[in-house]
Scaffold this active site. Structure first.
Site, mmCIF file in Angstrom:
data_model
loop_
_atom_site.group_PDB
_atom_site.id
_atom_site.type_symbol
_atom_site.label_atom_id
_atom_site.label_comp_id
_atom_site.label_asym_id
_atom_site.label_seq_id
_atom_site.Cartn_x
_atom_site.Cartn_y
_atom_site.Cartn_z
ATOM 1 N N TYR A 172 0.860 -1.177 0.000
ATOM 2 C CA TYR A 172 0.000 0.000 0.000
ATOM 3 C C TYR A 172 0.897 1.228 0.000
ATOM 4 O O TYR A 172 1.453 1.608 1.036
ATOM 5 C CB TYR A 172 -0.874 -0.047 1.253
ATOM 6 C CG TYR A 172 -1.940 1.017 1.370
ATOM 7 C CD1 TYR A 172 -3.202 0.820 0.831
ATOM 8 C CD2 TYR A 172 -1.704 2.195 2.073
ATOM 9 C CE1 TYR A 172 -4.207 1.774 0.987
ATOM 10 C CE2 TYR A 172 -2.686 3.156 2.226
ATOM 11 C CZ TYR A 172 -3.947 2.936 1.684
ATOM 12 O OH TYR A 172 -4.928 3.880 1.833
ATOM 13 N N GLN A 192 1.226 4.835 -0.162
ATOM 14 C CA GLN A 192 0.637 6.171 -0.040
ATOM 15 C C GLN A 192 1.668 7.176 0.467
ATOM 16 O O GLN A 192 1.965 8.164 -0.194
ATOM 17 C CB GLN A 192 -0.570 6.141 0.893
ATOM 18 C CG GLN A 192 -1.201 7.516 1.129
ATOM 19 C CD GLN A 192 -2.482 7.418 1.925
ATOM 20 O OE1 GLN A 192 -3.488 6.923 1.444
ATOM 21 N NE2 GLN A 192 -2.450 7.893 3.167
ATOM 22 N N SER A 226 1.023 12.608 6.764
ATOM 23 C CA SER A 226 -0.336 12.939 7.202
ATOM 24 C C SER A 226 -1.090 13.782 6.177
ATOM 25 O O SER A 226 -2.302 13.650 6.018
ATOM 26 C CB SER A 226 -0.286 13.683 8.544
ATOM 27 O OG SER A 226 0.258 12.856 9.549
ATOM 28 N N ARG A 244 8.808 -11.459 41.820
ATOM 29 C CA ARG A 244 9.955 -10.689 42.318
ATOM 30 C C ARG A 244 9.731 -10.241 43.761
ATOM 31 O O ARG A 244 8.663 -9.755 44.119
ATOM 32 C CB ARG A 244 10.156 -9.456 41.439
ATOM 33 C CG ARG A 244 11.378 -8.613 41.794
ATOM 34 C CD ARG A 244 12.654 -9.268 41.353
ATOM 35 N NE ARG A 244 13.790 -8.352 41.388
ATOM 36 C CZ ARG A 244 15.027 -8.699 41.084
ATOM 37 N NH1 ARG A 244 15.290 -9.947 40.708
ATOM 38 N NH2 ARG A 244 16.014 -7.820 41.134
ATOM 39 N N GLU A 294 -1.147 5.646 9.862
ATOM 40 C CA GLU A 294 -2.595 5.846 9.733
ATOM 41 C C GLU A 294 -3.055 7.126 10.424
ATOM 42 O O GLU A 294 -4.167 7.206 10.933
ATOM 43 C CB GLU A 294 -3.366 4.636 10.270
ATOM 44 C CG GLU A 294 -3.290 3.428 9.368
ATOM 45 C CD GLU A 294 -3.737 3.736 7.945
ATOM 46 O OE1 GLU A 294 -4.862 4.194 7.754
ATOM 47 O OE2 GLU A 294 -2.939 3.503 7.022
#
Length: 672
Positions: free
Chosen positions: A135, A137, A144, A310, A429
């Protein structure tokens, strides 16, 4: 007690039905059964072993990932797994490869933007892995700002082709996973130009490499962008770059579901609404929210189990069977105040992911019926919640690493690798701050319509804004004692009042600017904070809504209530400045919230290990010596240390050249 005894003892304290909680976490009995079966299948297959990833070179790591991806496809085919089962198998293999982008973005892009004819041609090839897609882009100079992409697709009516071209260095496609070395095809986003007119960014299917010898096709320069953050993580995948030098593709390889270019070069819109394109964006972002809950829950599981094993410091009078023992780290209040809100957040994000899945399904049905009424809200919700959950999860994973002390810094802890794999989600994204500003614009637009007198019905996540007069003028928090914070409506109203007052203050301040764009720029920090308040309200409200459902299992609902209150009250504590400055709470009420929070930590303490067990993660999937189910942390740490390649020889390579001359005071005469 050894580690195994510690965790067995912790599990014996559980005050709820753990098996029922596993189903709640999975979403349904069916989802639990499918995921559990596939998880066991992957964990039991030696071909999917992953404990040596950190010591492999980049070349070895990449080739090993190709082997696993091929084996995964072989198993999917042999077993005849459904699409859902195959998705679970790739998930539990837990290694980023070209398949991640092929199935997650390339195939959905064709489904979402391709015509029926294009889908009939390309999807069988893609789903049978006869072609491998990516993809493309993001560019070297733009991420952005999709509208700013520079790659061009110019139509040539003489040949009935598009000419894909990279006019500048910054127009090089940059970052697509699978592009560097593997992908044969890509959905390339470029500026569509017909007869000198720019029609904006559209998608095109472009073949990159020959299906015969895998060499790049003429006019295509392609490669890997290099090492990334972490030792394994995204270094197992070939994030790449590509430049196009007047590459010709047939006209019908433009994705034409929404708009087309005719044989004569005319740009036309189809009857399919352009808004359908946003459906794919909503889908991807809701998947990322689910991924955030999974990543955070993995880190919390590791940190919780290790904190129970622990022991450090403590009272000299603390004895078990006559032997003085130190205090379990998980019993320190400072550890609880850092870990338990993250546990609550993991559950909260899981449930918000379920809601977003429903929202996406509802949106898809509406868009196909030409109903676009919920699209702006769906876009704002997925954008904001993607930002909120990924930022919180990334910070939470790092906090879990610190909660594991020095051992958390070891790659074998699983936490550095988990952080390196997940943290890019804060950027891809949609950069998280940019997304929050988009949410803020939606909120400001919503508020601007309220006093206009128009017939504007508020619904969904912004319904609370319809009660603006109540929250701006009449609202007063009625908390008088700490127990009052255990009332869902009280919590919900406090979050609603805070969100609406912050949003309204931003809207008022924006009216002081003659130029709205200047106002948004000047007030961007306040707008981001208002958007966060709105998104946190959504998460709290959906968690409360989850509690109102019919939940099976003894004690399960009570544990979820405790986690819900911890999540909400911790946000009040963390953001007390917002609640106080907007007048939603007074200092006494904020203090009471903190008092109640401490009480909730004590209440959840006996159930912590059972609550992380409910995530149902296998040791293979966790990939952590600190988070192993049996609790045998120290033997595993020692075994992992002994496996390191530096320990293959007793005397280090280079000793004779560089260390022995130094020790013998011969370094000045040595030839380096």
């Amino acid at each position: 007690m050894d580690g195994s005894d510690h965790l067995a003892h912790e599990r014996s304290k559980a005050q709820f039905d753990v098996e029922k909680m596993k189903i709640v976490w999975a979403g349904s009995l069916y989802a639990f059964q499918v995921s559990n079966r596939i998880a066991r299948l992957v964990a039991g297959d030696p071909a999917f072993r992953k404990e040596n990833r950190a010591v492999l070179s980049r070349r070895e790591l990449f080739k090993n990932t190709l082997r696993k991806a091929a084996h995964a496809w072989k198993r999917i085919t042999e077993l005849g797994l459904s699409e859902e089962e195959a998705s679970w198998l790739r998930f539990y293999v837990d290694e980023l490869s070209y398949a991640y982008v092929h199935w997650g973005m390339f195939v959905p892009a064709i489904k979402g933007s391709g015509t029926e004819d294009q889908q009939n041609k390309w999807l069988p090839l893609a789903t049978n892995m006869q072609i491998i897609g990516t993809y493309a882009q993001t560019e070297l100079g733009h991420g952005s700002n999709v509208r700013g992409l520079e790659t061009t697709a110019s139509f040539d009516p003489k040949t009935d082709e598009f000419i894909i071209h990279s006019p500048t260095l910054t127009s090089s496609k940059w970052w697509p996973g699978g592009l560097g070395k593997i992908a044969t095809h890509a959905v390339v986003y470029a500026r569509l130009i017909t007869d000198g007119q720019d029609h904006g960014v559209h998608g095109f299917i472009v073949q990159l490499r020959s299906l015969d010898d895998h060499l790049p096709l003429p006019g295509i320069t392609v490669g890997d962008i290099g090492m990334k953050f972490g030792s394994g993580a995204f270094n197992s995948i070939d994030n790449g770059f590509v430049r196009f030098d007047h590459v010709h593709i047939p006209r019908n390889q433009m994705l034409m579901r929404v708009s087309q270019v005719t044989r004569e070069g005319k740009y036309v819109h189809s009857n399919v609404p352009r808004q359908l394109v946003y459906g794919a964006m909503v889908y991807v972002r809701q998947i990322i929210v689910v991924d955030a809950s999974i990543a955070l829950s993995r880190a919390v599981c590791i940190a919780a189990r290790y904190s129970a094993v622990r022991r450090q410091f403590g009272s000299e009078n603390h004895e078990i069977s006559g032997t003085r023992v130190e205090t379990q780290v998980i019993d320190y209040k400072t550890q609880q105040s850092r870990l338990f809100p993250l546990l609550a957040s993991a559950y909260a994000f899981r449930f918000i992911g379920e809601w977003l899945k429903w929202l996406y399904t509802d949106l898809t049905q509406k868009l196909e019926a030409n109903d676009f009424s919920t699209l702006p809200e769906a876009h704002a919700c997925t954008a904001g919640l993607k930002s909120l959950t990924t930022s919180a999860a990334a910070d939470g994973i790092e906090e879990c690493r610190k909660l594991c002390g020095g051992h958390g810094y070891l790659t074998s802890s699983g936490l550095p690798e988990l952080y390196a794999v997940f943290v890019p989600a804060c950027t891809y994204e949609g950069d998280n701050i940019v997304l929050l500003l988009q949410v803020a614009r939606f909120l400001m637009k919503t508020i601007s319509k309220l006093p206009s007198g128009r017939n504007y019905k508020l619904s969904g996540a912004t319904a609370y804004m319809g009660h603006m007069e109540h929250y701006l003028i009449k609202y007063s928090c009625n908390v008088q004692k700490a127990e009052d914070w255990l009332k869902p409506n009280t919590i919900l109203e406090a979050f609603e009042a805070r969100a609406i007052r912050m949003c309204f203050a931003c809207a008022q301040n924006l009216t002081k600017f003659a130029d709205q764009s200047e106002g948004f720029s000047e007030l961007s920090t306040d707008l981001v904070e208002a958007a966060i308040a709105h998104c946190q309200l959504i998460v709290v409200s959906k968690f409360i809504k989850k509690l109102r459902q019919n939940i099976e299992g003894n004690g399960v609902k009570q544990q979820l209530e405790t986690l819900c209150y911890i999540y909400a009250l911790h946000l009040i504590h963390k953001n007390s400045g917002d609640f106080l400055s907007t007048g939603c709470l007074n200092p006494k009420q904020a203090s009471l919230a903190n008092d109640q929070l401490r009480s909730l930590y004590a209440k959840v303490r006996p159930n912590v290990i059972a609550l992380v067990d409910a995530f149902n993660y296998s040791d293979h999937f966790l990939g952590s010596v600190l988070g192993c189910y049996d609790g045998n942390v120290y033997p595993r740490l020692y075994e992992e240390a002994c496996k390191d390649p530096l320990n293959d020889s007793v005397v280090a390579d280079g000793y004779g050249e560089y260390i022995q001359p130094l020790l013998n005071q011969q370094l000045l005469n040595a030839r380096l």
